[in-house]
Design an enzyme around this catalytic site. Structure first.
Site: not given
Length: 247
Positions: A142, A155
């Site tokens: 990400s 995350y």
């Protein structure tokens, strides 16, 4: 026949990747966790286009189920493609959680860890004996590992760990000429984290050099390239696919 496993292949980036690589003539084993109908729809689209795909259930947070999953993959390879090896793995399955650091619970932390780092680690380990030499691994990370975004600390931290793990995979699997790379999407129009509302999408688009958020196929094309001969000399890299997000 080259066959690729794609986790979380029933929607979003995973589904788009499954369709892209099927159009390149590769076989697809896509996994789903809670929505078999969505997975079946992806399989149907692939088969209507002349490709071949099979959907298998897998909870990537449940490491104890991985050995049984490997046996299912072995049987699927044999029965569907008359094959014994895999040509690649895309560790894509995941989910988003938006909570400030001060309010994240241990259960939320553990859930994200199990899906985004522990799961890919042990699933890759479990399937490794099935990989052909010259196979390719693609791990989905990400852009939040580069740009700190309030509310996604666990995350992003685990995605950062997956980027490091990717380099170690490339190093340790290199003797078999197995490549490992990470693809790091920016803001993409998917259901992850509940999707994007119009206001949030406009904000993200304004922070992106190309002036829009990404679509799943923007990322899928890059993954497909890394799985193919076109990406044959790319190894141990993280490719951000974000349209120039926060540069």
């Amino acid at each position: 026949m080259s066959v690729i496993v794609i986790t979380g292949g029933s929607r979003g980036i995973g589904a788009s990747t499954a369709e892209h690589i099927a159009r390149r003539g590769l076989g697809v084993i896509l996994t789903y966790n809670t929505d078999p109908q969505a997975a079946a729809t992806v399989v149907e689209r692939i088969e209507r286009g002349g490709g071949k795909a099979v959907a298998l259930k897998l909870d990537v947070s449940d490491v104890g189920s991985f050995e049984a999953f490997r046996q299912s993959v072995v049987l699927t390879l044999r029965d569907t493609w008359n094959a014994t090896t895999l040509s690649g793995l895309v560790n894509n399955a995941g989910y988003g959680l938006f909570n400030p650091l001060a309010t994240v619970t241990q259960a939320q932390f553990d859930g994200l860890f199990n899906v985004h780092l522990k799961g890919p680690f042990f699933l890759t380990q479990t399937l490794l004996p099935l990989f052909s030499d010259n196979a390719s691994i693609v791990n989905l990370t990400s852009a939040t590992t580069r740009v700190a975004t309030a509310g996604v600390a666990p995350y992003a931290a685990f995605k950062g760990g997956l980027e490091v793990l990717t380099r170690y995979m490339a190093k340790e699997f290199g003797e078999r000429r197995i490549r490992a790379n990470a693809v790091s999407p920016g803001a993409i129009r998917t259901e992850l984290g509940g999707g994007l509302n119009a206001e949030f999408e406009a904000k993200l688009a304004a922070q992106t050099a190309l002036g829009r958020v990404g679509e799943p196929e923007d990322v899928a094309r890059v993954i497909a390239m890394l799985l193919s001969e076109e990406g044959g000399w790319i190894n141990a890299q993280t490719l951000e696919v974000s349209g120039g997000y926060n540069i």
